[in-house]
Design a protein around this motif. Structure first.
Motif, PDB file in Angstrom:
ATOM      1  N   LYS A  38       0.833  -1.208   0.000  1.00  0.00           N
ATOM      2  CA  LYS A  38       0.000   0.000   0.000  1.00  0.00           C
ATOM      3  C   LYS A  38       0.867   1.258   0.000  1.00  0.00           C
ATOM      4  O   LYS A  38       0.570   2.221  -0.698  1.00  0.00           O
ATOM      5  CB  LYS A  38      -0.917   0.024   1.225  1.00  0.00           C
ATOM      6  CG  LYS A  38      -2.105  -0.860   1.117  1.00  0.00           C
ATOM      7  CD  LYS A  38      -2.973  -0.697   2.357  1.00  0.00           C
ATOM      8  CE  LYS A  38      -4.153  -1.626   2.344  1.00  0.00           C
ATOM      9  NZ  LYS A  38      -4.979  -1.471   3.557  1.00  0.00           N
ATOM     10  N   ALA A  39       1.943   1.252   0.780  1.00  0.00           N
ATOM     11  CA  ALA A  39       2.836   2.406   0.836  1.00  0.00           C
ATOM     12  C   ALA A  39       3.521   2.632  -0.511  1.00  0.00           C
ATOM     13  O   ALA A  39       3.655   3.776  -0.958  1.00  0.00           O
ATOM     14  CB  ALA A  39       3.871   2.215   1.941  1.00  0.00           C
ATOM     15  N   ILE A  40       3.934   1.572  -1.159  1.00  0.00           N
ATOM     16  CA  ILE A  40       4.570   1.691  -2.477  1.00  0.00           C
ATOM     17  C   ILE A  40       3.579   2.230  -3.501  1.00  0.00           C
ATOM     18  O   ILE A  40       3.906   3.119  -4.299  1.00  0.00           O
ATOM     19  CB  ILE A  40       5.145   0.329  -2.926  1.00  0.00           C
ATOM     20  CG1 ILE A  40       6.350  -0.031  -2.060  1.00  0.00           C
ATOM     21  CG2 ILE A  40       5.518   0.339  -4.401  1.00  0.00           C
ATOM     22  CD1 ILE A  40       6.831  -1.465  -2.247  1.00  0.00           C
ATOM     23  N   GLU A  41       2.357   1.708  -3.484  1.00  0.00           N
ATOM     24  CA  GLU A  41       1.340   2.189  -4.423  1.00  0.00           C
ATOM     25  C   GLU A  41       1.020   3.660  -4.183  1.00  0.00           C
ATOM     26  O   GLU A  41       0.843   4.421  -5.133  1.00  0.00           O
ATOM     27  CB  GLU A  41       0.082   1.335  -4.309  1.00  0.00           C
ATOM     28  CG  GLU A  41       0.254  -0.058  -4.872  1.00  0.00           C
ATOM     29  CD  GLU A  41      -0.930  -0.963  -4.603  1.00  0.00           C
ATOM     30  OE1 GLU A  41      -1.852  -0.553  -3.861  1.00  0.00           O
ATOM     31  OE2 GLU A  41      -0.928  -2.088  -5.124  1.00  0.00           O
ATOM     32  N   GLY A  43       3.056   5.866  -2.933  1.00  0.00           N
ATOM     33  CA  GLY A  43       4.207   6.596  -3.438  1.00  0.00           C
ATOM     34  C   GLY A  43       4.185   6.742  -4.945  1.00  0.00           C
ATOM     35  O   GLY A  43       4.500   7.805  -5.482  1.00  0.00           O
ATOM     36  N   LYS A  44       3.782   5.696  -5.634  1.00  0.00           N
ATOM     37  CA  LYS A  44       3.689   5.766  -7.093  1.00  0.00           C
ATOM     38  C   LYS A  44       2.613   6.751  -7.538  1.00  0.00           C
ATOM     39  O   LYS A  44       2.778   7.465  -8.519  1.00  0.00           O
ATOM     40  CB  LYS A  44       3.385   4.383  -7.667  1.00  0.00           C
ATOM     41  CG  LYS A  44       4.563   3.453  -7.661  1.00  0.00           C
ATOM     42  CD  LYS A  44       4.189   2.117  -8.277  1.00  0.00           C
ATOM     43  CE  LYS A  44       5.347   1.165  -8.309  1.00  0.00           C
ATOM     44  NZ  LYS A  44       4.966  -0.138  -8.887  1.00  0.00           N
ATOM     45  N   ASP A  51       9.678  14.832 -10.118  1.00  0.00           N
ATOM     46  CA  ASP A  51      10.178  14.576  -8.767  1.00  0.00           C
ATOM     47  C   ASP A  51      11.468  13.764  -8.759  1.00  0.00           C
ATOM     48  O   ASP A  51      12.110  13.652  -7.720  1.00  0.00           O
ATOM     49  CB  ASP A  51       9.135  13.807  -7.945  1.00  0.00           C
ATOM     50  CG  ASP A  51       7.936  14.655  -7.595  1.00  0.00           C
ATOM     51  OD1 ASP A  51       8.053  15.889  -7.653  1.00  0.00           O
ATOM     52  OD2 ASP A  51       6.893  14.077  -7.270  1.00  0.00           O
ATOM     53  N   VAL A  52      11.869  13.213  -9.883  1.00  0.00           N
ATOM     54  CA  VAL A  52      13.015  12.308  -9.941  1.00  0.00           C
ATOM     55  C   VAL A  52      14.238  13.069 -10.438  1.00  0.00           C
ATOM     56  O   VAL A  52      14.171  13.830 -11.405  1.00  0.00           O
ATOM     57  CB  VAL A  52      12.713  11.118 -10.874  1.00  0.00           C
ATOM     58  CG1 VAL A  52      13.904  10.187 -10.966  1.00  0.00           C
ATOM     59  CG2 VAL A  52      11.484  10.381 -10.397  1.00  0.00           C
TER      60      VAL A  52
END
Length: 65
Positions: A38-41, A43-44, A51-52
């Motif tokens: 959930k945290a990765i999703e 973040g995506k 941002d990169v």
């Protein structure tokens, strides 16, 4: 919700004491995996293309710190 809780208690009662610790470790690992997914999703979803930083931009930023 109450029916689901009753069914979960019934399933837990059927697990032997020897296997209860192994089942708990497995359930906890699955919970942690779901939490991280959930945290990765999130973040995506929140990340924007600008941002990169590339490697050179990151090195320049680090030099100014």
């Amino acid at each position: 919700m109450n029916l689901l809780r009753i069914r979960m208690h019934h399933l837990i009662e059927q697990i032997s004491d020897d296997n209860l610790n192994a089942v708990w470790e497995l359930v906890y690992a699955l919970h942690a995996d779901c939490y991280m997914l959930k945290a990765i999703e999130e973040g995506k979803r929140s990340q924007q293309p600008w941002d990169v930083l590339n490697r050179d931009e990151a090195l320049k930023e680090l030099m100014f710190l």
